[in-house]
Design an enzyme around this catalytic site. Structure first.
Site, PDB file in Angstrom:
ATOM      1  N   GLY A 209       7.037   0.703   0.759  1.00  5.13           N
ATOM      2  CA  GLY A 209       8.037   0.789   1.819  1.00  5.13           C
ATOM      3  C   GLY A 209       7.823  -0.128   2.999  1.00  5.13           C
ATOM      4  N   THR A 213       9.614  -6.026  -1.279  1.00 10.09           N
ATOM      5  CA  THR A 213      10.786  -6.442  -2.037  1.00 10.09           C
ATOM      6  C   THR A 213      11.767  -7.165  -1.123  1.00 10.09           C
ATOM      7  OG1 THR A 213      10.480  -4.476  -3.379  1.00 10.09           O
ATOM      8  CG2 THR A 213      12.566  -5.606  -3.598  1.00 10.09           C
ATOM      9  N   GLU A 430     -12.651   1.554  17.335  1.00  6.94           N
ATOM     10  CA  GLU A 430     -12.391   0.112  17.228  1.00  6.94           C
ATOM     11  C   GLU A 430     -12.804  -0.624  18.495  1.00  6.94           C
ATOM     12  OE1 GLU A 430     -11.870  -1.321  14.473  1.00  6.94           O
ATOM     13  OE2 GLU A 430     -11.556   0.567  13.411  1.00  6.94           O
ATOM     14  N   ASP A 506     -18.372   0.862   7.714  1.00  8.21           N
ATOM     15  CA  ASP A 506     -19.325   0.175   8.590  1.00  8.21           C
ATOM     16  C   ASP A 506     -20.745   0.421   8.101  1.00  8.21           C
ATOM     17  OD1 ASP A 506     -17.181  -0.468  10.166  1.00  8.21           O
ATOM     18  OD2 ASP A 506     -17.449   1.231  11.522  1.00  8.21           O
TER      19      ASP A 506
HETATM   20  P1  ADP Z   1       8.396  -2.225  -0.721  1.00  7.10           P
HETATM   21  O1  ADP Z   1       8.930  -3.175  -1.713  1.00  7.10           O
HETATM   22  O2  ADP Z   1       7.294  -2.801   0.121  1.00  7.10           O
HETATM   23  O3  ADP Z   1       8.022  -0.896  -1.252  1.00  7.10           O
HETATM   24  P2  ADP Z   1      11.043  -2.410   0.256  1.00  7.10           P
HETATM   25  O4  ADP Z   1      11.156  -3.849   0.496  1.00  7.10           O
HETATM   26  O5  ADP Z   1      11.647  -1.886  -0.971  1.00  7.10           O
HETATM   27  O6  ADP Z   1       9.538  -1.938   0.337  1.00  7.10           O
HETATM   28  O7  ADP Z   1      11.633  -1.661   1.526  1.00  7.10           O
HETATM   29  C1  ADP Z   1      12.482  -0.569   1.416  1.00  7.10           C
HETATM   30  C2  ADP Z   1      13.476  -0.569   2.532  1.00  7.10           C
HETATM   31  O8  ADP Z   1      12.834  -0.305   3.771  1.00  7.10           O
HETATM   32  C3  ADP Z   1      14.152  -1.901   2.725  1.00  7.10           C
HETATM   33  O9  ADP Z   1      15.260  -2.025   1.926  1.00  7.10           O
HETATM   34  C4  ADP Z   1      14.527  -1.872   4.197  1.00  7.10           C
HETATM   35  O10 ADP Z   1      15.730  -1.171   4.399  1.00  7.10           O
HETATM   36  C5  ADP Z   1      13.421  -1.058   4.808  1.00  7.10           C
HETATM   37  N1  ADP Z   1      12.391  -1.914   5.392  1.00  7.10           N
HETATM   38  C6  ADP Z   1      11.095  -1.980   5.021  1.00  7.10           C
HETATM   39  N2  ADP Z   1      10.413  -2.852   5.780  1.00  7.10           N
HETATM   40  C7  ADP Z   1      11.294  -3.379   6.641  1.00  7.10           C
HETATM   41  C8  ADP Z   1      11.187  -4.366   7.685  1.00  7.10           C
HETATM   42  N3  ADP Z   1      10.039  -4.967   7.977  1.00  7.10           N
HETATM   43  N4  ADP Z   1      12.318  -4.654   8.366  1.00  7.10           N
HETATM   44  C9  ADP Z   1      13.479  -4.055   8.072  1.00  7.10           C
HETATM   45  N5  ADP Z   1      13.637  -3.141   7.116  1.00  7.10           N
HETATM   46  C10 ADP Z   1      12.570  -2.784   6.400  1.00  7.10           C
HETATM   47 ZN    ZN Z   2     -15.602   0.728  12.183  1.00  5.37          ZN
HETATM   48 MG    MG Z   3       9.456  -2.626  -3.620  1.00  5.98          MG
END
Ligand code: ADP
Ligand code: ZN
Ligand code: MG
Length: 611
Positions: A209, A213, A430, A506
């Protein structure tokens, strides 16, 4: 995919259906199509038609008189009648009426036509019907193609993804790393001219997420090139041997469409480490697919402009062969967003919905530490749904607040969101590292501190980058590193008077370093320059083997222990003398979540002046 009984039944139905259709066609449709309608008439009718001048041609075939005549509508029709023996006057009668004598009047279609109709047409119908049935079956089974022979890989081609970098909020580092690829796709010739080879593949690594993609699509969108995408799991669920065929197909298609992007999502499903001598035949299919992928990546010409992007959230389980130069040698981290990143993502998604003017997204961003981009997008959507439910015309602040609560509550149960108390501990930890590093003479400067969890599993992270490349490590450098490594835990001790498991990494690193100092670098007074351990396999992981007696081994442990203890003491001294800065910096980090080296140094200098 396994053939299910259900499917077999369907196939039977299909065959039955085809047979029935063929029978019906043969009985009712083909004869009509193949033969002109020949009407049998009585001899008087024939004579009457001759007298009326309607008969055009006549012939004698199969003991019958076959003739053509104009029917009531003036159209040519075929007739036949029996022959009346001994009607000698007939010939003259026919001649009189100008009837032509034909050798044969065709009552059957031409052989070619009959071949077409009785053979080719049914075949075509058969094929069409089969295809339609396959398609409906395929759809019902979740989209797997059931085609044999040529792989009918479910490859998604989008000529334009419609996404650009503007759709991806935050992720500046990932975007920067990808701009070169965009540039390459724009103009592969520019690179070819100079002989530069761009990496064939880049691996997007990050938790689910985070927009991997989305980033891949944005690269295609920015470069305005076609986008082929396929998910790793789709390769594996096929018939045996289909995975490899699919890979071959994918690359063939991609090369035809170059420049373009091939995106392999969830590559870990095919790219898992190949284990030798595992279960017999266990993962043959997956391995074949992986081997084919490796072969294709090596085989194709990088200059053509096919760039392969892949995404995974399990980089640790990938087969090392995939990461070798010429394959996915570029690794692009796509991490969870920090406060600013979250705000930016919320803003991007807020654009697509109707927000009340007075809505402030900042508190939402603040409350969602640890949430991914997908979760943030979900929050906005939940708020919109709530607004509709409540009959608000636009999304109000309290819709957002409520939706944060429902969405985050869900994630909290999964343990993805970090509590405030823990966040505070991580911040102090940190800053402990960073402050200790900054207060020592030979430490590399701190360039970035973050308390956003990393893909690696680290809860926070302090990055130090040496100003210049070093190949030699002095004893002071090593000691400094040890003190910095213990700094995190030390801060926890001093502030919270309790310690957590957060320092495990660490501790591991410090132990390894201290041990190497004693056994390999000759940096302890006790053992001087004796190699007690040798690296057996420098390239593959660097395993070491001990070359000493049990007695010495115990002494080594004691020495390692003493070194780490002394580093820990030094860290305690440093932090105790810098308590004010520790508090100040930790509070600042807690607020910002990610701070740069400059910000860190600025606050450090400011508070030093006050003191
Ligand atoms: P992953 O492939 O890393 O699991 P996705 O690209 O499928 O994640 O992301 C899922 C949805 O989350 C995207 O379609 C978008 O709506 C939202 N999203 C995730 N990251 C971002 C970002 N950096 N900016 C805007 N929308 C994002
Ligand atoms: Zn540490
Ligand atoms: Mg994905």
């Amino acid at each position: 995919m396994k053939e299910q009984p259900n499917q077999r039944k369907q196939l039977l139905y299909y065959c039955g259906l085809v047979i029935i259709v063929m029978l019906l066609l043969n009985i009712f449709v083909f004869p009509a199509l193949l033969q002109p309608q020949v009407t049998e008439v009585t001899y008087d009718d024939f004579l009457a038609k001759v007298d009326a001048g309607q008969v055009e041609e006549v012939s004698y075939q199969d003991n019958m008189l076959v003739f053509t005549a104009k029917d009531e509508n003036g159209r040519k029709a075929f007739y036949k009648t029996g022959v009346w023996p001994g009607d000698d006057g007939l010939t003259e009668r026919l001649l009189e009426k100008d009837v032509k004598f034909a050798a044969e009047i065709p009552t059957q279609a031409s052989p070619l036509l009959s071949f077409l109709i009785s053979f080719v047409l049914p075949m075509a119908l058969f094929a069409l019907l089969g295809r339609w049935l396959m398609n409906t079956m395929t759809k019902r089974m979740g989209g797997e193609a059931l085609t044999l022979g040529k792989s009918n890989a479910k490859i998604y081609i989008e000529s334009q993804t419609g996404k650009t970098f503007a759709d991806v909020a935050g992720q500046d580092e990932a975007k920067e790393a990808l701009t070169e690829i965009v540039d390459f796709l724009h103009d592969p010739g520019k690179y070819a001219e100079i002989g530069a080879k761009l990496p064939k593949g880049a691996l997007l690594v990050g938790p689910p997420g985070t927009g991997k993609t989305l980033l891949a699509k944005a690269v295609a969108g920015e470069a305005k090139v076609p986008f082929f995408s396929i998910s790793g799991s789709e390769f594996v669920e096929m018939f045996v041997g289909m995975g490899a065929a699919k890979v071959r197909d994918l690359f063939k298609q991609a090369e035809e469409k170059a420049p373009c992007i091939v995106f392999i999502d969830e590559i870990d499903t095919i790219g898992k480490k190949r284990d030798n001598g595992g279960m017999v035949g266990g993962n043959d299919e997956r391995e074949q697919t992986l081997n084919q992928l490796l072969a294709e990546m090596d085989g194709f010409d990088g200059k053509k402009g096919v760039v392969i992007l892949a995404a995974t959230n399990r980089p640790d389980i990938l087969d090392p062969a995939l990461l070798r130069p010429g394959r996915f040698d570029r690794r692009i981290p796509v991490e969870l967003p920090d406060l600013q990143g979250r705000l930016a993502i919320l803003k991007v998604h807020a654009k697509n919905v109707k927000m009340d003017e007075n809505v402030d997204l900042a508190p939402v961003a603040r409350a969602t530490s640890g949430a991914s981009g997908a979760e943030l997008a979900n929050i906005i959507n939940e708020a919109a749904l709530r607004a509709v439910r409540m009959g608000h015309g636009t999304i109000l602040q309290n819709d957002l607040e409520e939706s944060v609560e429902t969405v985050i509550a869900g994630y909290q149960r999964k343990g993805a969101v970090i509590s405030d108390k823990e966040k505070k501990i991580i911040a102090y930890h940190e800053i402990g590292h960073a402050l200790v590093a900054a207060r020592q003479k030979h430490s590399a400067p701190v360039t970035k501190i973050t308390i956003i969890p990393r893909t690696s599993g680290a809860l926070g992270y302090t990055m130090q980058v040496e100003e210049d490349e070093r190949v030699l490590m002095s004893k002071e450098d090593a000691m400094n590193q040890l003190v910095t490594l213990t700094g995190g835990r030390t801060a926890e001790e001093l502030i919270f008077h309790s310690i957590t498991s957060g320092a495990s990494n660490d501790i591991e690193k410090a132990t390894r370093l201290a041990r190497a100092m004693v056994t390999r670098y000759g940096m302890s007074d006790q053992f001087d320059m004796v190699a007690l351990e040798t690296v057996t396999n420098q390239y593959l992981g660097g395993d070491t083997s001990l070359a000493c007696s049990a007695d010495t081994s115990a002494k080594i442990d004691a020495e390692v222990n003493a070194i780490i203890k002394s580093a820990h003491d030094t860290a305690r001294e440093i932090l105790s003398a810098n308590m004010e800065q520790l508090h100040k910096l930790a509070a600042y980090l807690l607020e910002k979540e990610t701070i740069t080296g400059e910000e860190f140094m600025k606050i450090l200098d400011e508070s030093a002046e006050h003191a």
